[in-house]
Design a protein around this motif. Structure first.
Motif, PDB file in Angstrom:
ATOM      1  N   ARG A 185      86.724  69.215  42.940  1.00 18.23           N
ATOM      2  CA  ARG A 185      87.485  68.377  42.008  1.00 18.23           C
ATOM      3  C   ARG A 185      87.367  68.828  40.560  1.00 18.23           C
ATOM      4  O   ARG A 185      88.347  68.816  39.818  1.00 18.23           O
ATOM      5  N   ARG A 186      86.178  69.214  40.086  1.00 18.92           N
ATOM      6  CA  ARG A 186      86.010  69.532  38.668  1.00 18.92           C
ATOM      7  C   ARG A 186      85.999  71.042  38.420  1.00 18.92           C
ATOM      8  O   ARG A 186      86.789  71.546  37.621  1.00 18.92           O
ATOM      9  N   GLN A 187      85.096  71.758  39.050  1.00  9.11           N
ATOM     10  CA  GLN A 187      85.033  73.220  38.931  1.00  9.11           C
ATOM     11  C   GLN A 187      84.669  73.804  40.296  1.00  9.11           C
ATOM     12  O   GLN A 187      83.968  73.153  41.090  1.00  9.11           O
ATOM     13  N   GLY A 188      85.075  75.049  40.497  1.00 10.66           N
ATOM     14  CA  GLY A 188      84.511  75.757  41.636  1.00 10.66           C
ATOM     15  C   GLY A 188      83.056  76.081  41.360  1.00 10.66           C
ATOM     16  O   GLY A 188      82.172  75.823  42.178  1.00 10.66           O
ATOM     17  N   LEU A 189      82.792  76.646  40.166  1.00 10.41           N
ATOM     18  CA  LEU A 189      81.446  77.012  39.732  1.00 10.41           C
ATOM     19  C   LEU A 189      81.311  76.728  38.253  1.00 10.41           C
ATOM     20  O   LEU A 189      82.152  77.154  37.455  1.00 10.41           O
ATOM     21  N   THR A 190      80.246  76.023  37.871  1.00 13.49           N
ATOM     22  CA  THR A 190      79.891  75.860  36.471  1.00 13.49           C
ATOM     23  C   THR A 190      78.639  76.676  36.183  1.00 13.49           C
ATOM     24  O   THR A 190      77.659  76.605  36.936  1.00 13.49           O
ATOM     25  N   ILE A 191      78.679  77.450  35.104  1.00 12.16           N
ATOM     26  CA  ILE A 191      77.503  78.177  34.625  1.00 12.16           C
ATOM     27  C   ILE A 191      77.180  77.602  33.260  1.00 12.16           C
ATOM     28  O   ILE A 191      77.886  77.843  32.283  1.00 12.16           O
ATOM     29  N   GLY A 192      76.134  76.799  33.194  1.00 14.07           N
ATOM     30  CA  GLY A 192      75.750  76.159  31.950  1.00 14.07           C
ATOM     31  C   GLY A 192      74.576  76.859  31.299  1.00 14.07           C
ATOM     32  O   GLY A 192      74.583  78.087  31.145  1.00 14.07           O
ATOM     33  N   TYR A 236      79.405  87.578  42.453  1.00  4.49           N
ATOM     34  CA  TYR A 236      80.221  88.674  42.931  1.00  4.49           C
ATOM     35  C   TYR A 236      80.704  88.434  44.356  1.00  4.49           C
ATOM     36  O   TYR A 236      80.156  87.636  45.102  1.00  4.49           O
ATOM     37  N   ASP A 237      81.794  89.142  44.688  1.00  8.68           N
ATOM     38  CA  ASP A 237      82.352  89.133  46.036  1.00  8.68           C
ATOM     39  C   ASP A 237      82.649  87.713  46.514  1.00  8.68           C
ATOM     40  O   ASP A 237      82.468  87.399  47.696  1.00  8.68           O
ATOM     41  N   SER A 238      83.104  86.842  45.638  1.00  8.37           N
ATOM     42  CA  SER A 238      83.273  85.429  45.962  1.00  8.37           C
ATOM     43  C   SER A 238      84.676  84.954  45.612  1.00  8.37           C
ATOM     44  O   SER A 238      85.412  85.626  44.881  1.00  8.37           O
ATOM     45  N   THR A 239      85.030  83.774  46.124  1.00  9.37           N
ATOM     46  CA  THR A 239      86.335  83.170  45.882  1.00  9.37           C
ATOM     47  C   THR A 239      86.163  81.774  45.299  1.00  9.37           C
ATOM     48  O   THR A 239      85.358  80.983  45.786  1.00  9.37           O
ATOM     49  N   PHE A 240      86.955  81.486  44.251  1.00  7.22           N
ATOM     50  CA  PHE A 240      86.941  80.169  43.606  1.00  7.22           C
ATOM     51  C   PHE A 240      88.393  79.733  43.475  1.00  7.22           C
ATOM     52  O   PHE A 240      89.129  80.271  42.639  1.00  7.22           O
ATOM     53  N   SER A 241      88.810  78.790  44.300  1.00  4.43           N
ATOM     54  CA  SER A 241      90.242  78.504  44.367  1.00  4.43           C
ATOM     55  C   SER A 241      90.533  77.029  44.561  1.00  4.43           C
ATOM     56  O   SER A 241      89.688  76.242  45.000  1.00  4.43           O
ATOM     57  N   ASP A 242      91.761  76.659  44.164  1.00  4.67           N
ATOM     58  CA  ASP A 242      92.344  75.343  44.449  1.00  4.67           C
ATOM     59  C   ASP A 242      91.509  74.195  43.890  1.00  4.67           C
ATOM     60  O   ASP A 242      91.440  73.121  44.479  1.00  4.67           O
ATOM     61  N   THR A 243      90.895  74.425  42.722  1.00  7.58           N
ATOM     62  CA  THR A 243      90.140  73.375  42.042  1.00  7.58           C
ATOM     63  C   THR A 243      91.108  72.457  41.306  1.00  7.58           C
ATOM     64  O   THR A 243      92.082  72.920  40.720  1.00  7.58           O
ATOM     65  N   GLY A 244      90.820  71.158  41.273  1.00  5.88           N
ATOM     66  CA  GLY A 244      91.656  70.256  40.490  1.00  5.88           C
ATOM     67  C   GLY A 244      91.412  68.806  40.842  1.00  5.88           C
ATOM     68  O   GLY A 244      90.989  68.478  41.945  1.00  5.88           O
ATOM     69  N   GLY A 245      91.674  67.951  39.890  1.00  4.72           N
ATOM     70  CA  GLY A 245      91.504  66.516  40.080  1.00  4.72           C
ATOM     71  C   GLY A 245      90.961  65.848  38.831  1.00  4.72           C
ATOM     72  O   GLY A 245      91.252  64.694  38.562  1.00  4.72           O
ATOM     73  N   THR A 246      90.134  66.584  38.074  1.00  9.37           N
ATOM     74  CA  THR A 246      89.669  66.120  36.774  1.00  9.37           C
ATOM     75  C   THR A 246      89.400  67.349  35.916  1.00  9.37           C
ATOM     76  O   THR A 246      89.154  68.443  36.435  1.00  9.37           O
ATOM     77  N   LEU A 247      89.444  67.180  34.607  1.00 15.16           N
ATOM     78  CA  LEU A 247      89.263  68.310  33.705  1.00 15.16           C
ATOM     79  C   LEU A 247      87.831  68.811  33.734  1.00 15.16           C
ATOM     80  O   LEU A 247      86.904  68.038  33.985  1.00 15.16           O
TER      81      LEU A 247
END
Length: 371
Positions: A209-216, A224-235
């Motif tokens: 809903r918010r992020q695929g991955l957050t790096i804080g 690496y070698d990863s997929t982050f897709s179709d995120t959405g629902g809140t900023l």
């Protein structure tokens, strides 16, 4: 518009995007698609969660059984094995991992988040620990069954103030917040301890809903070698958001050979107090925001990527961005950038747009531009 360069070379780059990369990691080892992920120290003990009462039937709450298995490891640590099955986990209580352990999920193992109304809840928590590995299986969040309407911190995996952590070969989907969140932890005296030496390898974060991955708040993160897709629902709704909270920074990040696609916000966002980030050999496409959005980020490299079909533009370097290098990328069919004042389309900036306040930006002649 700069002239296009050798497209044959670009086709070769795209073909190579599926080949292994080797990244330097602390200790001198290399990590890449061949499976050479960093070794994390732990003992030889192996414990099966079913030995501690986990049923894996999708209906029985297995949270306490998992925690019992983790807590049963000796001081030297070891491996907690999760056989194939559906394990209902209460993210409000969470499974709290410990130092010197491997949570090893079989390919058919699924951790199913129990529906709740909490603003903050995490299926797995790695906080203030070291030498941890999480591998295999699936983590499925409860965003479609969530009882509340507020909050954005229902994560699949939360890593806080931890060091020497590897997450590999895991599929994380449909979380109320982030698929994976990396950040810092506060000590008893209020000091901030960032996460250090975190490797995310061959992971898929889909439909969160918010992020695929957050790096804080962090140092030395490799993705690496990863997929982050179709995120959405809140900023913000990004595939990957590098965004430390106030009081600390995110520094020394490599994002390589990843697919970042169809996210509601930017594909990759670099937002304030961010430095030394390299984005390379990625496909960043069909995001509803920008492909890459950098705001007050410094000393970053964006190179050898395919950046296409992003609705608001390819790369946008906003005020405060400085010492950013953009080279050897292929830009194609990115939507128009817009003037903040007139909201009129600025087609010439739709692939790379640079704010007047940005400093020391280097866009080299070896980028290619199409449509």
């Amino acid at each position: 518009m700069p002239p296009a360069i050798d497209h044959g070379r670009r086709v070769l780059l795209r073909g190579c995007a599926l080949l292994p990369l080797a990244f330097a990691i602390p200790g001198g080892a290399a990590a890449g698609a061949s499976g050479n992920v960093p070794a994390r120290g732990r003992g030889a003990t192996r414990i099966d969660v079913r030995q501690h009462g986990a049923q894996g039937d999708g209906g029985h709450d297995d949270t306490l059984a998992f925690q019992s298995a983790v807590d049963a490891l000796p001081a030297t640590g070891g491996t907690v094995q999760v056989p194939a099955g559906d394990y209902l986990i209460d993210p409000v209580r969470s499974i709290r991992l410990r130092s010197r352990m491997h949570l090893e999920l079989a390919p058919g193992a699924r951790l199913l988040a129990k529906a709740n109304a909490a603003e903050r809840a995490h299926v797995l928590t790695a906080e203030a620990i070291s030498d941890v590995e999480i591998s295999g299986g699936r983590i499925i969040g409860e965003r479609d069954a969530h009882h509340g309407s507020t909050g954005e911190w229902g994560h699949g995996i939360m890593i806080r103030g931890a060091s020497a952590v590897t997450v590999r070969d895991v599929h994380v989907s449909h979380c109320w917040g982030d698929g994976i969140s990396i950040g810092g932890a506060r000590t008893g005296n209020g000091a901030i301890v960032p996460s250090r030496d975190v490797v995310i390898a061959r992971v898929q974060c889909v439909g969160n809903r918010r992020q695929g991955l957050t790096i804080g708040r962090s140092r030395r993160v490799r993705v690496y070698d990863s997929t982050f897709s179709d995120t959405g629902g809140t900023l913000p709704g990004c595939g990957i958001d590098v965004e430390p909270d106030a009081g600390d920074v995110a520094d020394d990040v490599i994002i390589g050979n990843c697919v970042v696609a169809r996210n509601q916000g930017a594909g990759i966002q670099l937002f304030k107090r961010v430095s030394d980030v390299t984005i390379r050999d990625c496909t960043i496409e069909a995001n509803r925001g920008h492909g890459v959005l950098a705001i007050a980020a410094s000393a970053c490299v964006i190179r050898d990527n395919l950046i296409r079909d992003n609705a608001l533009g390819g790369v946008s370097l906003r005020p405060g961005a400085r010492e950013i290098s953009v080279s050897r990328n292929e830009f194609a069919d990115n939507g128009p950038a817009y003037s903040a004042k007139s909201r009129k389309s600025l087609p010439r900036n739709r692939h790379v747009s640079i704010a007047e306040e940005a400093q020391a930006i280097h866009v080299t002649d070896d980028n290619s531009y199409r449509n």
